[in-house]
Design an enzyme around this catalytic site. Structure first.
Site, short mmCIF file in Angstrom:
data_model
loop_
_atom_site.label_atom_id
_atom_site.label_comp_id
_atom_site.label_asym_id
_atom_site.label_seq_id
_atom_site.Cartn_x
_atom_site.Cartn_y
_atom_site.Cartn_z
N ASP A 49 0.82 -1.22 0.00
CA ASP A 49 0.00 0.00 0.00
C ASP A 49 0.86 1.27 0.00
O ASP A 49 0.43 2.34 0.44
CB ASP A 49 -0.95 -0.01 1.21
N HIS A 237 24.51 11.45 -17.77
CA HIS A 237 23.42 11.40 -16.78
C HIS A 237 23.86 10.57 -15.57
O HIS A 237 23.14 9.69 -15.11
CB HIS A 237 22.14 10.83 -17.41
N ASP A 254 24.49 19.22 -12.12
CA ASP A 254 23.39 19.53 -13.04
C ASP A 254 22.12 19.33 -12.23
O ASP A 254 21.74 18.19 -11.94
CB ASP A 254 23.49 18.57 -14.24
N ASP A 265 16.89 23.97 -15.29
CA ASP A 265 17.87 22.96 -15.68
C ASP A 265 19.21 23.67 -15.81
O ASP A 265 19.47 24.35 -16.81
CB ASP A 265 17.44 22.31 -17.01
N HIS A 344 26.60 15.12 -27.12
CA HIS A 344 25.16 15.41 -26.98
C HIS A 344 24.82 16.71 -27.70
O HIS A 344 25.71 17.39 -28.22
CB HIS A 344 24.75 15.47 -25.50
N HIS A 348 17.94 21.80 -25.32
CA HIS A 348 16.59 21.26 -25.54
C HIS A 348 15.58 22.28 -25.05
O HIS A 348 15.93 23.24 -24.35
CB HIS A 348 16.43 19.94 -24.77
N HIS A 355 13.00 17.91 -20.41
CA HIS A 355 13.16 17.80 -21.86
C HIS A 355 11.77 17.97 -22.43
O HIS A 355 11.00 17.02 -22.54
CB HIS A 355 13.77 16.45 -22.25
N GLU A 388 23.81 24.34 -23.44
CA GLU A 388 24.65 23.54 -22.54
C GLU A 388 25.76 22.77 -23.26
O GLU A 388 25.75 21.54 -23.29
CB GLU A 388 23.78 22.57 -21.75
N TYR A 392 33.98 16.45 -22.60
CA TYR A 392 34.07 15.31 -21.69
C TYR A 392 35.20 14.38 -22.13
O TYR A 392 35.43 14.21 -23.33
CB TYR A 392 32.76 14.50 -21.70
N ARG A 426 30.58 20.95 -18.19
CA ARG A 426 29.36 21.39 -18.89
C ARG A 426 28.90 22.67 -18.20
O ARG A 426 29.00 22.79 -16.97
CB ARG A 426 28.26 20.32 -18.81
N GLU A 428 25.49 25.19 -18.30
CA GLU A 428 24.12 25.18 -18.85
C GLU A 428 23.26 26.29 -18.23
O GLU A 428 23.14 26.39 -17.02
CB GLU A 428 23.47 23.83 -18.54
N1 GLY Z 1 19.51 18.00 -17.06
C1 GLY Z 1 19.85 16.87 -17.80
C2 GLY Z 1 19.71 17.01 -19.28
O1 GLY Z 1 19.42 18.06 -19.79
O2 GLY Z 1 19.83 16.02 -19.98
MN MN Z 2 19.64 20.15 -19.90
#
Ligand code: GLY
Ligand code: MN
Length: 460
Positions: A49, A237, A254, A265, A344, A348, A355, A388, A392, A426, A428
């Site tokens: 529960d 991530h 992050d 973000d 990456h 976004h 996202h 961002e 890396y 990074r 951002e």
């Molecule tokens: N904050 C994680 C990403 O933008 O993927």
């Molecule tokens: Mn992000």
């Protein structure tokens, strides 16, 4: 954010009901020829529960603003009537979980003229369906009530597409919430910079960040914070957050809180101990330069893919200057060699989901395959995006046999291997595209090297 804007927000930072009413009106205008039924989320059992922490579906927050489980929303575009359906709560529920608003309180709180109980939905649908041939029900609503829709044809994808399209352009009310999420998250990032010491664990900094957000009334994070020391910073991530911080390594965090469901973000990378080494500064300065140039370029009409391409070129030049890459910039970009260090996209959309909506199919422009982008659209006033870039030294890429063969003449893999303990950088920020002039940067956290060092030293 100006103080008078903050005052507009209700105490718990909920999305104002007048904004939800505007969103419903826009959806009715997008889909005028059918009944629209949207489900809120239900609790999900974790075991026995016990439930997972509840987070409302973003589309439901957008239209109704209700953060609790067990609600549905019916829009009747021909009459312009909206009906919010609420759960009928029994005594047992009240004993264990306390108060749940009844119809009158729900009307006041969420500004919907008509509020009914869930068990009244079938009867109401049976009456209203006579006026229509089509309906737009989301998959949960459809599977629960398809019988009551009779012969109506469900266009569930059109509903999803309409919401994707609408959610891309943020209203001033939504930008206020994103601004508040940013303001509080900025305090969290500053607290983390002040607190970080060699010997601490990554999760202690997560606690520091979340404590600031909680103390300032933001109870939810937009996503699980990434707190990555040293080589963990290369894992995009990273989520374990349990390693030890070592002196002179970098810490990449992050993290962003949610306000009324709207997420910040933000990523910052800073030296543990408060002073960048020359080699850290060299890499950091390239990323910062790419980020600032891309923010300046984030204007209406610009393709997000072109921002990405610009960042890739700036990073390539910097990495070539430092001896990690060899050859012409065009060749390094087209061959995908830069992706070894920047695997990456530049950013976004940001909103109720970290996202967020990609803006709908109509806005999507296929990106050149070598860019490998999921999101490529012309920026519009009211879009909120993250910018961002990063560099890396990721072991999985640097030791990848096929990549090493493919990019033999272009990447100095031996040199890159020596940086595996470096992790990544990074930076951002969250950016609002404005109709004219420079974009609005919602993120006020130090990022120039001297300012970052000063923020780290504040408590020492
Ligand atoms: N904050 C994680 C990403 O933008 O993927
Ligand atoms: Mn992000």
């Amino acid at each position: 954010m100006p103080a008078d804007m903050i005052k507009l927000l209700s105490a718990n930072g909920a999305i104002p009901s007048r904004d939800c009413a505007r969103h419903r009106e826009a959806l009715r205008r997008s889909l005028p020829d059918g009944l629209i039924l949207v489900s809120g989320g239900e609790e999900i059992v974790r075991n026995n529960d016990v439930h997972y922490a509840f987070r409302q579906h973003s589309n439901f927050l957008y239209l109704a603003g209700v953060p609790e489980p067990g609600y549905r929303l019916l829009l009747d575009p021909r009459s312009g009537q909206d009906i919010l359906f609420i759960p009928r709560i029994d005594t047992d529920h009240r004993v264990w979980l306390g108060h749940v608003a009844g119809p009158a309180e729900t009307k006041r709180r969420f500004g919907v003229a008509e509020v009914r109980f869930q068990d009244e939905l079938p009867g109401i649908l049976a009456k209203l369906r006579k006026r229509y041939r089509l309906c737009y029900a989301d998959p949960q609503a459809w599977s629960a009530t398809r019988k009551e829709f009779g012969t109506l044809v469900n266009k569930t994808e059109k509903l999803a597409e309409a919401l994707e399209t609408l959610r891309a352009v943020k209203t001033p009310g939504e930008i206020e919430l994103l601004g508040r999420a940013n303001e509080v998250s900025a305090q969290g990032h500053l607290a983390v910079m002040r607190a970080a010491r060699p010997g601490m664990r990554e999760y202690e900094l997560q606690a520091e960040f979340e404590a600031v957000c909680l103390r300032r009334g933001l109870k939810h994070q937009g996503y699980q914070p990434i707190v990555a020391a040293g080589r963990n910073g290369a894992v995009l991530h990273y989520h374990h957050n349990h390693d030890v911080l070592r002196a002179r390594e970098l810490l990449l965090i992050d993290a962003g809180a949610e306000c009324g469901g709207y997420a910040a973000d933000i990523t910052r990378t800073f030296p543990i101990g408060g002073r960048f080494s020359q080699r850290q500064k060299d890499i950091y300065s390239i990323v910062l330069d790419a980020q600032k140039q891309c923010i300046e370029r984030a204007r209406p009409g610009v393709l997000s893919g072109d921002l990405h391409l610009h960042a890739t070129r700036v990073l390539a030049e910097g990495l070539r200057h430092l001896g990690f890459l060899k050859g012409s910039i065009d060749e390094l970009v087209l061959s995908g060699a830069v992706r070894i260090f920047f695997p990456h996209g530049i950013g976004h959309m940001l909103g109720l989901d970290v996202h967020d909506s990609l803006g709908g199919k109509r806005r999507q422009i296929p990106a050149p395959p070598h860019l490998r982008l999921r999101f490529n659209a012309r920026l519009e006033p009211g879009f909120v995006i993250t910018v961002e870039p990063g560099i890396y030294f990721n072991e999985a890429l640097i030791r990848h046999k096929q990549l090493r063969r493919r990019h033999k003449g272009r990447v100095d893999f031996s040199r890159a291997e020596k940086f595996l303990d470096f992790g990544g950088v990074r930076i951002e920020d969250d950016i609002v595209i404005r109709p004219f002039g420079r974009p609005l940067n919602l993120t006020r956290v130090p990022k120039e090297t001297a300012a970052v060092e000063a923020a780290c030293r504040k408590a020492q």
